[in-house]
Design a protein around this motif. Sequence first.
Motif, PDB file in Angstrom:
ATOM      1  N   ALA A  48       0.794  -1.464   0.010  1.00  0.00           N
ATOM      2  CA  ALA A  48       0.073   0.271  -0.114  1.00  0.00           C
ATOM      3  C   ALA A  48       0.984   1.312   0.658  1.00  0.00           C
ATOM      4  O   ALA A  48       1.971   1.064   1.008  1.00  0.00           O
ATOM      5  CB  ALA A  48      -0.814  -0.114   1.110  1.00  0.00           C
ATOM      6  N   ARG A  49      -0.093   2.273  -0.966  1.00  0.00           N
ATOM      7  CA  ARG A  49       0.826   3.443  -0.778  1.00  0.00           C
ATOM      8  C   ARG A  49       1.071   4.692  -0.020  1.00  0.00           C
ATOM      9  O   ARG A  49       0.637   5.505   1.019  1.00  0.00           O
ATOM     10  CB  ARG A  49       0.803   3.993  -2.409  1.00  0.00           C
ATOM     11  N   ARG A  50      -0.434   4.260   0.499  1.00  0.00           N
ATOM     12  CA  ARG A  50      -1.692   5.077   0.975  1.00  0.00           C
ATOM     13  C   ARG A  50      -2.905   4.429   1.950  1.00  0.00           C
ATOM     14  O   ARG A  50      -2.923   3.240   1.674  1.00  0.00           O
ATOM     15  CB  ARG A  50      -2.593   6.442   0.508  1.00  0.00           C
ATOM     16  N   ILE A  51      -3.192   5.025   2.486  1.00  0.00           N
ATOM     17  CA  ILE A  51      -4.179   4.219   3.951  1.00  0.00           C
ATOM     18  C   ILE A  51      -5.364   4.426   3.930  1.00  0.00           C
ATOM     19  O   ILE A  51      -5.134   5.889   4.318  1.00  0.00           O
ATOM     20  CB  ILE A  51      -3.697   3.292   5.541  1.00  0.00           C
ATOM     21  N   LEU A  52      -6.363   4.313   3.545  1.00  0.00           N
ATOM     22  CA  LEU A  52      -7.213   4.957   4.639  1.00  0.00           C
ATOM     23  C   LEU A  52      -8.715   4.199   5.445  1.00  0.00           C
ATOM     24  O   LEU A  52      -8.839   2.885   5.326  1.00  0.00           O
ATOM     25  CB  LEU A  52      -8.043   5.628   3.110  1.00  0.00           C
ATOM     26  N   TRP A  53      -8.455   5.179   6.542  1.00  0.00           N
ATOM     27  CA  TRP A  53      -9.585   4.624   8.025  1.00  0.00           C
ATOM     28  C   TRP A  53     -10.770   5.561   7.725  1.00  0.00           C
ATOM     29  O   TRP A  53     -11.329   6.145   7.632  1.00  0.00           O
ATOM     30  CB  TRP A  53      -8.739   5.292   8.630  1.00  0.00           C
ATOM     31  N   ARG A  54     -11.623   4.524   7.047  1.00  0.00           N
ATOM     32  CA  ARG A  54     -13.406   4.812   6.626  1.00  0.00           C
ATOM     33  C   ARG A  54     -13.594   3.902   8.329  1.00  0.00           C
ATOM     34  O   ARG A  54     -14.672   3.091   8.332  1.00  0.00           O
ATOM     35  CB  ARG A  54     -13.863   4.473   5.339  1.00  0.00           C
ATOM     36  N   GLU A  55     -13.990   4.694   8.838  1.00  0.00           N
ATOM     37  CA  GLU A  55     -15.282   4.146  10.034  1.00  0.00           C
ATOM     38  C   GLU A  55     -16.450   4.263  10.119  1.00  0.00           C
ATOM     39  O   GLU A  55     -17.235   5.841   9.240  1.00  0.00           O
ATOM     40  CB  GLU A  55     -14.899   5.312  11.221  1.00  0.00           C
ATOM     41  N   VAL A  56     -17.823   3.150  10.008  1.00  0.00           N
ATOM     42  CA  VAL A  56     -18.910   3.637   9.482  1.00  0.00           C
ATOM     43  C   VAL A  56     -19.398   2.821  11.263  1.00  0.00           C
ATOM     44  O   VAL A  56     -18.313   2.270  12.381  1.00  0.00           O
ATOM     45  CB  VAL A  56     -19.397   3.049   9.148  1.00  0.00           C
ATOM     46  N   ARG A  57     -20.689   3.678  11.919  1.00  0.00           N
ATOM     47  CA  ARG A  57     -21.194   3.166  13.399  1.00  0.00           C
ATOM     48  C   ARG A  57     -22.736   2.813  12.780  1.00  0.00           C
ATOM     49  O   ARG A  57     -22.863   2.802  11.566  1.00  0.00           O
ATOM     50  CB  ARG A  57     -21.760   4.440  13.423  1.00  0.00           C
ATOM     51  N   ASN A  58     -23.128   1.500  13.593  1.00  0.00           N
ATOM     52  CA  ASN A  58     -24.299   0.414  13.240  1.00  0.00           C
ATOM     53  C   ASN A  58     -25.572   1.654  12.337  1.00  0.00           C
ATOM     54  O   ASN A  58     -26.023   1.035  11.604  1.00  0.00           O
ATOM     55  CB  ASN A  58     -24.937   0.145  14.278  1.00  0.00           C
ATOM     56  N   ALA A  59     -25.627   2.932  12.669  1.00  0.00           N
ATOM     57  CA  ALA A  59     -26.812   4.006  12.008  1.00  0.00           C
ATOM     58  C   ALA A  59     -26.255   4.130  10.275  1.00  0.00           C
ATOM     59  O   ALA A  59     -27.145   4.259   9.798  1.00  0.00           O
ATOM     60  CB  ALA A  59     -26.520   5.285  12.760  1.00  0.00           C
ATOM     61  N   ASP A  60     -25.075   4.095  10.589  1.00  0.00           N
ATOM     62  CA  ASP A  60     -24.797   4.720   8.876  1.00  0.00           C
ATOM     63  C   ASP A  60     -24.849   2.628   8.277  1.00  0.00           C
ATOM     64  O   ASP A  60     -24.989   2.597   6.847  1.00  0.00           O
ATOM     65  CB  ASP A  60     -23.214   3.915   9.424  1.00  0.00           C
ATOM     66  N   LEU A  61     -25.556   1.806   8.824  1.00  0.00           N
ATOM     67  CA  LEU A  61     -25.362   0.725   7.702  1.00  0.00           C
ATOM     68  C   LEU A  61     -27.266   0.117   8.607  1.00  0.00           C
ATOM     69  O   LEU A  61     -27.469  -1.216   9.100  1.00  0.00           O
ATOM     70  CB  LEU A  61     -24.826   0.071   8.300  1.00  0.00           C
ATOM     71  N   PRO A  62     -28.300   0.681   7.779  1.00  0.00           N
ATOM     72  CA  PRO A  62     -29.135  -0.210   7.884  1.00  0.00           C
ATOM     73  C   PRO A  62     -29.594  -1.541   7.754  1.00  0.00           C
ATOM     74  O   PRO A  62     -28.711  -1.486   6.721  1.00  0.00           O
ATOM     75  CB  PRO A  62     -30.289   0.793   7.487  1.00  0.00           C
ATOM     76  N   PRO A  63     -30.409  -2.068   8.433  1.00  0.00           N
ATOM     77  CA  PRO A  63     -30.481  -3.691   7.360  1.00  0.00           C
ATOM     78  C   PRO A  63     -30.671  -3.445   5.979  1.00  0.00           C
ATOM     79  O   PRO A  63     -29.838  -5.109   5.287  1.00  0.00           O
ATOM     80  CB  PRO A  63     -31.371  -4.061   8.462  1.00  0.00           C
ATOM     81  N   ASP A  64     -31.096  -2.866   5.335  1.00  0.00           N
ATOM     82  CA  ASP A  64     -31.618  -3.090   4.358  1.00  0.00           C
ATOM     83  C   ASP A  64     -30.720  -2.706   2.717  1.00  0.00           C
ATOM     84  O   ASP A  64     -30.492  -2.202   1.641  1.00  0.00           O
ATOM     85  CB  ASP A  64     -33.186  -1.778   2.918  1.00  0.00           C
ATOM     86  N   LEU A  65     -28.733  -2.028   3.513  1.00  0.00           N
ATOM     87  CA  LEU A  65     -28.256  -0.971   3.049  1.00  0.00           C
ATOM     88  C   LEU A  65     -27.473  -2.510   1.998  1.00  0.00           C
ATOM     89  O   LEU A  65     -27.494  -3.221   2.211  1.00  0.00           O
ATOM     90  CB  LEU A  65     -27.355  -0.524   3.554  1.00  0.00           C
ATOM     91  N   ASP A  66     -27.444  -2.084   0.613  1.00  0.00           N
ATOM     92  CA  ASP A  66     -26.492  -3.240  -0.138  1.00  0.00           C
ATOM     93  C   ASP A  66     -25.058  -2.268   0.189  1.00  0.00           C
ATOM     94  O   ASP A  66     -24.918  -1.269  -0.693  1.00  0.00           O
ATOM     95  CB  ASP A  66     -27.142  -2.765  -1.579  1.00  0.00           C
ATOM     96  N   VAL A  67     -24.421  -3.077   0.982  1.00  0.00           N
ATOM     97  CA  VAL A  67     -23.254  -2.459   1.356  1.00  0.00           C
ATOM     98  C   VAL A  67     -21.957  -2.620  -0.051  1.00  0.00           C
ATOM     99  O   VAL A  67     -21.537  -2.506   0.035  1.00  0.00           O
ATOM    100  CB  VAL A  67     -22.804  -3.896   2.102  1.00  0.00           C
TER     101      VAL A  67
END
Length: 52
Positions: free
Chosen positions: A14-33
């Motif tokens: 890797a040349r870069r590292i990205l940290w993408r934090e999500v909360r449970n509220a960001d991931l509703p059950p019907d979300l196509d991940v």
Amino acid sequence: MLSWALNRPGYVRARRILWREVRNADLPPDLDVRAWLAAELDALVRRMRWCC
């Protein structure tokens, strides 16, 4: 580096590292991940091409 990323897990270079934090509220059950992750990564690539 050892990656737990959904798109490239395992030992990777890797040349870069990205940290993408999500909360449970960001991931509703019907979300196509898969579609959400693809859109997030595409947007990131477009921003990186624009600025760098």
